[in-house]
Design a protein around this motif. Structure first.
Motif, PDB file in Angstrom:
ATOM      1  N   GLN A  34      38.462  36.279  45.152  1.00 23.96           N
ATOM      2  CA  GLN A  34      37.614  35.671  46.191  1.00 23.96           C
ATOM      3  C   GLN A  34      38.222  35.862  47.575  1.00 23.96           C
ATOM      4  O   GLN A  34      37.502  36.124  48.545  1.00 23.96           O
ATOM      5  N   MET A  35      39.534  35.746  47.646  1.00 20.51           N
ATOM      6  CA  MET A  35      40.203  35.943  48.940  1.00 20.51           C
ATOM      7  C   MET A  35      40.039  37.388  49.405  1.00 20.51           C
ATOM      8  O   MET A  35      39.756  37.648  50.586  1.00 20.51           O
ATOM      9  N   LEU A  36      40.183  38.346  48.468  1.00 18.44           N
ATOM     10  CA  LEU A  36      40.015  39.757  48.835  1.00 18.44           C
ATOM     11  C   LEU A  36      38.569  40.043  49.246  1.00 18.44           C
ATOM     12  O   LEU A  36      38.326  40.828  50.174  1.00 18.44           O
ATOM     13  N   LYS A  47      37.620  25.841  44.857  1.00 18.48           N
ATOM     14  CA  LYS A  47      37.488  25.287  46.209  1.00 18.48           C
ATOM     15  C   LYS A  47      38.748  24.516  46.607  1.00 18.48           C
ATOM     16  O   LYS A  47      39.260  24.664  47.724  1.00 18.48           O
ATOM     17  N   LYS A  48      39.258  23.699  45.696  1.00 20.23           N
ATOM     18  CA  LYS A  48      40.467  22.939  45.995  1.00 20.23           C
ATOM     19  C   LYS A  48      41.672  23.859  46.175  1.00 20.23           C
ATOM     20  O   LYS A  48      42.545  23.591  47.008  1.00 20.23           O
ATOM     21  N   ALA A  49      41.724  24.942  45.398  1.00 24.64           N
ATOM     22  CA  ALA A  49      42.821  25.893  45.543  1.00 24.64           C
ATOM     23  C   ALA A  49      42.759  26.578  46.898  1.00 24.64           C
ATOM     24  O   ALA A  49      43.801  26.806  47.544  1.00 24.64           O
ATOM     25  N   ALA A  50      41.540  26.924  47.335  1.00 21.17           N
ATOM     26  CA  ALA A  50      41.385  27.567  48.646  1.00 21.17           C
ATOM     27  C   ALA A  50      41.744  26.607  49.772  1.00 21.17           C
ATOM     28  O   ALA A  50      42.392  26.987  50.757  1.00 21.17           O
ATOM     29  N   ASP A  51      41.329  25.356  49.647  1.00 18.56           N
ATOM     30  CA  ASP A  51      41.634  24.355  50.678  1.00 18.56           C
ATOM     31  C   ASP A  51      43.123  24.060  50.745  1.00 18.56           C
ATOM     32  O   ASP A  51      43.653  23.714  51.800  1.00 18.56           O
ATOM     33  N   PRO A  83      46.924  28.958  46.449  1.00 13.76           N
ATOM     34  CA  PRO A  83      46.307  28.772  45.140  1.00 13.76           C
ATOM     35  C   PRO A  83      47.308  28.645  43.998  1.00 13.76           C
ATOM     36  O   PRO A  83      47.113  27.840  43.092  1.00 13.76           O
ATOM     37  N   SER A  84      48.370  29.433  44.044  1.00 12.27           N
ATOM     38  CA  SER A  84      49.354  29.366  42.961  1.00 12.27           C
ATOM     39  C   SER A  84      50.040  28.003  42.926  1.00 12.27           C
ATOM     40  O   SER A  84      50.286  27.454  41.851  1.00 12.27           O
ATOM     41  N   ALA A  85      50.357  27.451  44.097  1.00 14.62           N
ATOM     42  CA  ALA A  85      50.986  26.126  44.143  1.00 14.62           C
ATOM     43  C   ALA A  85      50.042  25.058  43.611  1.00 14.62           C
ATOM     44  O   ALA A  85      50.462  24.142  42.886  1.00 14.62           O
TER      45      ALA A  85
END
Length: 633
Positions: free
Chosen positions: A475-477, A546-550, A554-556
């Motif tokens: 999604q980031m890419l 969504k929570k990972a992006a916010d 994301p890995s953390a």
């Protein structure tokens, strides 16, 4: 216009892959739904729970079906695990590619972007790898409830534990142990209605103990998708057992030595030899009069009148039987292990003279006994001399965990052992014959998953963490702003138009790639009852994305949710009540290779469909302004 016409064509190969893969959706994840496969010729049914057995039972006459079978078999041959993931992603990515074609995305763009995206994901998820040493420390340091294994467990005797060196051999040579499927019809007590005595090859973790434990016990560690549960007992031992939710009163045990099945007529000989050291002979061929070794050249100018005479119709047969028996008796041989077939009449005479002969013994077993008994294999009994006969073997009736000998009617299980033999036999028993194939497949999946973890010396944090990080990364890419095609890209594709096309459609193709992992997570959540429907599962996945992006990392975020036990966890899952006691791991190489094989097959079929253009539209494409971009076969 030419591309629109091309993409509008029905890509039959991709559709066939999608249709075939659909049959394996219920085999995904740790809580698989078994299937009955019925043989139309015999009307016999077999219970299966693996993609390999499923593919073997499907009609794969099409070219795509044959390629699918070859891909699944290649994964199975190399890893013995990851086939269900491979099959599912083939179907998911086939559908994703078809969606891209519907949006008029060029084939070259699909191939380039998807390949690049998968490589990027494989690099990104390396942060979720954990070394086997760290897994060992984490499990050994975790607290264990004192009463965790009480009530439903049987006592464990220290003298029943195999030598740790055996597990080292088991780890390096997985082909050496034998699996003896036994359809057990004997009565089983209610308090033994759970997993028993399966010892797993984890020499790299330290000494191993045999475990009897209920499948539902908490404070466990699971290798995702395999049904492997590891329970930490103390600082020096890790114990392992299989987790089966549907196998009822089946039993599983690991025995040192060679466990096999013999006829009831041989039981008298076995009881006579119990607690006595035996002189053992190994034969690497058939023990029959007409057997000749590979490469044997018959004399020239000799006409054969009768190839296989009846042993009871001629004096020659009787002479051979008597001669062979005399050789065995003269060298005081008590036990003969034969790689091939054994003459029935010779077998009867040996039983009458208290000589135990066992046929169809694999080469690995012969080698193992040769190492510890000093026996040297011979091809013919006439080659036998004193130096070929080994010693120190013992034979006994195989007993279940409660100490009772098993009575299976037509066949009787026995165990042949020698002190220090580097050989384990996995004994799998069940009261239902149709489960036997299922049990054996699941056992070998367990063994090879553990072996790959040891060979890789690392595992992925499981439970959907790897796939979720891939989704977040893709999604980031995909959200990165489009950049004009540079000179290097144009040079790579030999055409500036193709380079620009890749850049233009990059976001669409990446989203299609991500859809495969999203479907994977959704189906696993449904199969494990963590979501009532795929829609609910997708909503949960989107929530975590969504929570990972916010979070910004994301890995953390994923690592934090794993520690809390809240990653992709619903309220009705089978492991919901385990909380922080559950540790889930995935194999590294097997998983990533399954991804690569799935995408490689999909792209191969895509390009094959695109390059083979037939029908009346051929001339239309040839006359189009982009005709130079096609290759006609």
């Amino acid at each position: 216009m030419a591309f629109r016409d091309l993409n509008a064509r029905r890509h039959i190969g991709l559709q066939q892959l999608s249709s075939l893969a659909l049959a394996g959706r219920t085999l995904l994840g740790p809580m698989k739904s078994c299937k009955f496969i019925v043989d139309e010729s015999t009307n016999q049914s077999t219970l299966i729970c693996s993609a390999v057995r499923l593919i073997e039972s499907l009609d794969l006459t099409s070219a795509s079906g044959q390629l699918l079978n070859e891909t699944i078999q290649a994964q199975n041959k190399e890893f013995k695990t990851g086939m269900s993931t491979l099959l599912f992603l083939i179907g998911a990515w086939s559908n994703a590619v078809l969606e891209c074609l519907q949006q008029n995305v060029p084939v070259s763009a699909i191939v380039s972007v998807m390949s690049e995206g998968l490589n990027s994901c494989c690099e990104r998820v390396q942060c979720l790898q954990i070394s086997i040493h760290d897994v060992n420390k984490e499990l050994c340091s975790s607290s264990v409830r004192p009463n965790a294994f009480k009530s439903k467990t049987c006592p464990i005797r220290c003298d029943s534990l195999p030598n740790p060196q055996i597990f080292l051999h088991f780890q390096k040579e997985v082909s050496a142990p034998e699996v003896i499927p036994i359809n057990s019809c004997s009565h089983q007590e209610d308090d033994c209605n759970f997993n028993k005595d399966l010892v797993s090859p984890l020499a790299g973790f330290g000494s191993i103990a045999s475990l009897v434990k209920p499948a539902g016990d908490k404070s466990t560690s699971v290798i995702s998708g395999s049904g492997v549960i590891t329970s930490s007992c103390n600082k020096q031992k890790l114990t392992h057992s299989r987790y089966f939710s549907t196998l009822g009163k089946s039993r599983f045990s690991s025995q040192q030595g060679f466990v096999t099945l013999v006829s009831p007529e041989q039981v008298t000989v076995i009881k006579y030899f119990e607690d006595k050291p035996l002189r053992i002979l190994l034969m690497d061929g058939d023990l029959t009069e007409q057997y000749r070794h590979v490469g044997f050249n018959r004399p020239r100018n000799v006409r054969t009148i009768l190839e296989h005479p009846s042993l009871w119709e001629g004096r020659a047969g009787d002479l051979w039987l008597s001669s062979m028996l005399d050789i065995l008796i003269s060298f005081e041989v008590n036990l003969v292990l034969v790689k091939g077939n054994v003459c029935e009449n010779l077998m009867e005479r040996c039983i009458a003279n208290s000589i135990l002969v066992i046929g169809s013994v694999t080469q690995d077993v012969l080698c193992a006994f040769g190492e510890v008994t000093s026996a040297q294999p011979v091809t013919y009994l006439t080659q036998l001399n004193a130096s070929c006969v080994g010693s120190g073997a013992h034979v006994e009736l195989w007993k279940a965990c409660d100490g009772r000998a098993m009575d299976l009617g037509e066949l009787v299980p026995v165990r042949i052992k020698v002190r220090g033999i580097p050989l384990l036999t996995a004994v799998l028993t069940t009261t239902v014959a149709s489960k036997m194939q299922l049990i054996e497949d699941q056992f070998w999946t367990l063994v090879y998953r553990l072996r790959h973890a040891l060979n890789d010396e690392k595992v992925f944090l499981g439970g959907g963490a790897v796939e979720l990080l891939c989704l977040s990364h893709i999604q980031m890419l995909a959200k990165q702003p489009l950049q004009p095609a540079n000179k290097n890209a144009a040079k790579e594709f030999h055409n500036p138009w193709l380079a620009a096309s890749v850049t233009e459609h990059k976001s669409v193709v990446l989203q299609a790639l991500a859809s495969g992992w999203k479907q994977y997570l959704s189906v696993v959540m449904c199969n494990t009852a963590k979501a009532a429907s795929e829609l609910e599962a997708c909503t949960s996945v989107d929530h975590h994305l969504k929570k990972a992006a916010d979070c910004g990392s994301p890995s953390a975020y994923i690592l934090k949710e794993l520690r809390r036990g809240d990653l992709l966890r619903g309220g009705s899952g089978p492991f919901t009540d385990h909380g922080e006691g559950l540790k889930v791991y995935d194999n590294v190489t097997a998983k990533t290779e399954a991804w690569r094989r799935a995408l490689d097959l999909v792209l191969l079929v895509l390009q094959t469909d695109a390059e083979i253009i037939t029908g009346p539209k051929r001339n239309q494409l040839l006359n189009s302004h982009v005709s130079s971009e096609f290759m006609f076969l």
